[in-house]
Design a protein around this motif. Structure first.
Motif, PDB file in Angstrom:
ATOM      1  N   TYR A 139       0.907  -1.424  -0.056  1.00 36.07           N
ATOM      2  CA  TYR A 139      -0.145  -0.086  -0.270  1.00 36.07           C
ATOM      3  C   TYR A 139       0.790   1.288  -0.143  1.00 36.07           C
ATOM      4  N   TYR A 140       1.693   1.450   1.031  1.00 36.85           N
ATOM      5  CA  TYR A 140       2.653   2.575   1.080  1.00 36.85           C
ATOM      6  C   TYR A 140       3.427   2.680  -0.128  1.00 36.85           C
ATOM      7  N   ASP A 141       4.041   1.661  -0.790  1.00 33.51           N
ATOM      8  CA  ASP A 141       4.983   1.725  -1.855  1.00 33.51           C
ATOM      9  C   ASP A 141       4.356   2.284  -3.168  1.00 33.51           C
ATOM     10  N   ARG A 142       3.038   1.824  -3.415  1.00 38.45           N
ATOM     11  CA  ARG A 142       2.088   2.264  -4.419  1.00 38.45           C
ATOM     12  C   ARG A 142       1.709   3.669  -4.216  1.00 38.45           C
ATOM     13  N   TYR A 143       1.562   4.127  -2.868  1.00 36.02           N
ATOM     14  CA  TYR A 143       1.074   5.381  -2.509  1.00 36.02           C
ATOM     15  C   TYR A 143       2.067   6.622  -2.788  1.00 36.02           C
ATOM     16  N   LEU A 144       3.545   6.235  -2.304  1.00 40.01           N
ATOM     17  CA  LEU A 144       4.395   6.840  -2.187  1.00 40.01           C
ATOM     18  C   LEU A 144       5.215   6.990  -3.775  1.00 40.01           C
ATOM     19  N   ALA A 145       4.881   6.157  -4.756  1.00 45.81           N
ATOM     20  CA  ALA A 145       5.202   6.224  -5.848  1.00 45.81           C
ATOM     21  C   ALA A 145       4.363   7.243  -6.805  1.00 45.81           C
ATOM     22  N   ARG A 146       3.289   7.590  -6.297  1.00 51.07           N
ATOM     23  CA  ARG A 146       2.259   8.732  -6.838  1.00 51.07           C
ATOM     24  C   ARG A 146       2.348  10.034  -6.213  1.00 51.07           C
ATOM     25  N   HIS A 147       3.029  10.328  -4.908  1.00 49.98           N
ATOM     26  CA  HIS A 147       3.119  11.388  -4.083  1.00 49.98           C
ATOM     27  C   HIS A 147       4.512  11.673  -3.631  1.00 49.98           C
ATOM     28  N   GLU A 148       4.867  13.006  -3.565  1.00 50.44           N
ATOM     29  CA  GLU A 148       6.186  13.413  -3.133  1.00 50.44           C
ATOM     30  C   GLU A 148       6.095  13.966  -1.649  1.00 50.44           C
ATOM     31  N   VAL A 149       6.573  13.416  -0.950  1.00 53.27           N
ATOM     32  CA  VAL A 149       6.304  13.710   0.638  1.00 53.27           C
ATOM     33  C   VAL A 149       7.680  13.521   1.319  1.00 53.27           C
ATOM     34  N   PHE A 150       8.050  13.936   2.409  1.00 54.61           N
ATOM     35  CA  PHE A 150       9.104  13.454   3.238  1.00 54.61           C
ATOM     36  C   PHE A 150       8.794  12.272   4.014  1.00 54.61           C
ATOM     37  N   THR A 151       9.734  11.377   3.908  1.00 57.44           N
ATOM     38  CA  THR A 151       9.017  10.251   4.624  1.00 57.44           C
ATOM     39  C   THR A 151       9.997   9.600   5.974  1.00 57.44           C
ATOM     40  N   VAL A 152       9.236   9.362   6.808  1.00 58.04           N
ATOM     41  CA  VAL A 152       9.837   9.032   8.429  1.00 58.04           C
ATOM     42  C   VAL A 152       9.477   7.689   8.611  1.00 58.04           C
ATOM     43  N   CYS A 153      10.560   6.572   8.885  1.00 58.54           N
ATOM     44  CA  CYS A 153       9.927   5.256   9.552  1.00 58.54           C
ATOM     45  C   CYS A 153      10.409   5.393  10.691  1.00 58.54           C
ATOM     46  N   LEU A 154       9.711   4.766  11.783  1.00 59.68           N
ATOM     47  CA  LEU A 154       9.952   4.505  13.042  1.00 59.68           C
ATOM     48  C   LEU A 154      10.408   3.100  13.327  1.00 59.68           C
ATOM     49  N   CYS A 155      11.480   2.638  13.879  1.00 59.88           N
ATOM     50  CA  CYS A 155      11.948   1.303  13.806  1.00 59.88           C
ATOM     51  C   CYS A 155      12.923   1.130  15.003  1.00 59.88           C
ATOM     52  N   ARG A 156      12.548   0.076  15.973  1.00 65.26           N
ATOM     53  CA  ARG A 156      13.333   0.074  17.059  1.00 65.26           C
ATOM     54  C   ARG A 156      14.596  -0.539  16.683  1.00 65.26           C
ATOM     55  N   ALA A 157      15.630   0.014  17.564  1.00 64.53           N
ATOM     56  CA  ALA A 157      17.056  -0.311  17.126  1.00 64.53           C
ATOM     57  C   ALA A 157      17.246  -1.853  16.949  1.00 64.53           C
ATOM     58  N   LYS A 158      16.719  -2.512  17.921  1.00 68.29           N
ATOM     59  CA  LYS A 158      16.843  -4.233  17.754  1.00 68.29           C
ATOM     60  C   LYS A 158      16.241  -4.793  16.739  1.00 68.29           C
ATOM     61  N   LEU A 159      15.647  -4.110  15.977  1.00 64.81           N
ATOM     62  CA  LEU A 159      14.824  -4.660  14.732  1.00 64.81           C
ATOM     63  C   LEU A 159      15.651  -4.269  13.598  1.00 64.81           C
ATOM     64  N   ILE A 160      16.721  -3.313  13.548  1.00 62.76           N
ATOM     65  CA  ILE A 160      17.284  -2.696  12.303  1.00 62.76           C
ATOM     66  C   ILE A 160      18.042  -3.874  11.661  1.00 62.76           C
ATOM     67  N   GLU A 161      18.118  -4.057  10.247  1.00 62.81           N
ATOM     68  CA  GLU A 161      18.878  -5.026   9.555  1.00 62.81           C
ATOM     69  C   GLU A 161      20.053  -4.066   8.880  1.00 62.81           C
ATOM     70  N   SER A 162      21.182  -4.822   8.567  1.00 58.03           N
ATOM     71  CA  SER A 162      22.094  -3.841   8.036  1.00 58.03           C
ATOM     72  C   SER A 162      21.869  -3.854   6.402  1.00 58.03           C
ATOM     73  N   ALA A 163      21.045  -4.663   5.884  1.00 58.25           N
ATOM     74  CA  ALA A 163      20.511  -4.614   4.439  1.00 58.25           C
ATOM     75  C   ALA A 163      19.227  -5.438   4.041  1.00 58.25           C
ATOM     76  N   LEU A 164      18.144  -4.931   3.429  1.00 58.33           N
ATOM     77  CA  LEU A 164      17.053  -5.671   3.255  1.00 58.33           C
ATOM     78  C   LEU A 164      17.014  -6.109   2.003  1.00 58.33           C
ATOM     79  N   PRO A 165      16.203  -7.170   1.697  1.00 58.89           N
ATOM     80  CA  PRO A 165      15.681  -7.621   0.130  1.00 58.89           C
ATOM     81  C   PRO A 165      14.963  -6.442  -0.314  1.00 58.89           C
ATOM     82  N   THR A 166      15.057  -6.002  -1.443  1.00 60.11           N
ATOM     83  CA  THR A 166      14.488  -5.060  -2.062  1.00 60.11           C
ATOM     84  C   THR A 166      13.883  -5.491  -3.722  1.00 60.11           C
TER      85      THR A 166
END
Length: 179
Positions: A139-166
């Protein structure tokens, strides 16, 4: 070696469930404190947020504060057809369970992003490059592909990965805030 997204989602759900209540509470407070210091948040015409559920980083304090400030706030409403629109939130009691059990505002006049808006984007986890792993609906990827806005993601430090599959349809966020 990166694993596939569905396997990683299950892993992150297990990791999130295993986090202590004390850590959840402390990380919620630390993330909110950092978020509230963002000049982009203060200057935003509209803050596009989400209503957290379960053990997601809590947005309840943010929503309460934005409403108290009188800052225009909008929350997503997801349709069965894969579309997502944002509607203005006027009060927390007006929220009701939506298509996926996520609290949504009533469908009235959709908020329209402008150049100085901020969107708080949910995720199961993020990496150090601004990639996020959502719940899998796109949902968010489709929405953001059509709208320009400053995006912020909230993530707990214990859940951060060095890299994600994209994939080519994944939209990176501008900023990741952790505890």
């Amino acid at each position: 070696m990166l694993c596939d997204k569905n396997t990683l989602r299950e892993k992150k759900r297990r990791e999130t469930a295993a986090l202590s209540d004390e850590y959840i509470e402390k990380s919620n407070a630390a993330i909110l404190e950092k978020l509230l210091k963002l000049p982009q948040l203060e200057q935003a015409g509209t803050v596009f947020a989400y209503c957290s559920v379960g053990r997601e980083v809590s947005t309840s304090g943010l929503l309460e504060l934005l409403l108290l400030r009188g800052q225009r706030t909008a929350l997503p409403v997801c349709g069965q057809n894969g579309a997502m629109e944002f509607y203005v939130l006027e009060s927390l009691p007006q929220l009701s369970a939506g298509a996926f059990g996520i609290p949504e505002p009533p469908r009235c006049i959709p908020a329209v992003p402008a150049a100085n808006d901020v969107m708080i984007v949910p995720a199961l986890c993020c990496d150090m490059h601004g990639n996020r792993l959502g719940h899998g609906g796109g949902y968010y990827d489709r929405y953001l592909a059509r709208h320009e806005v400053f995006t912020v993601c909230l993530c707990r430090a214990k859940l951060i990965e060095s890299a994600l599959p994209t994939e080519h349809t994944d939209i990176q966020v501008n900023l990741v805030i952790t505890d």
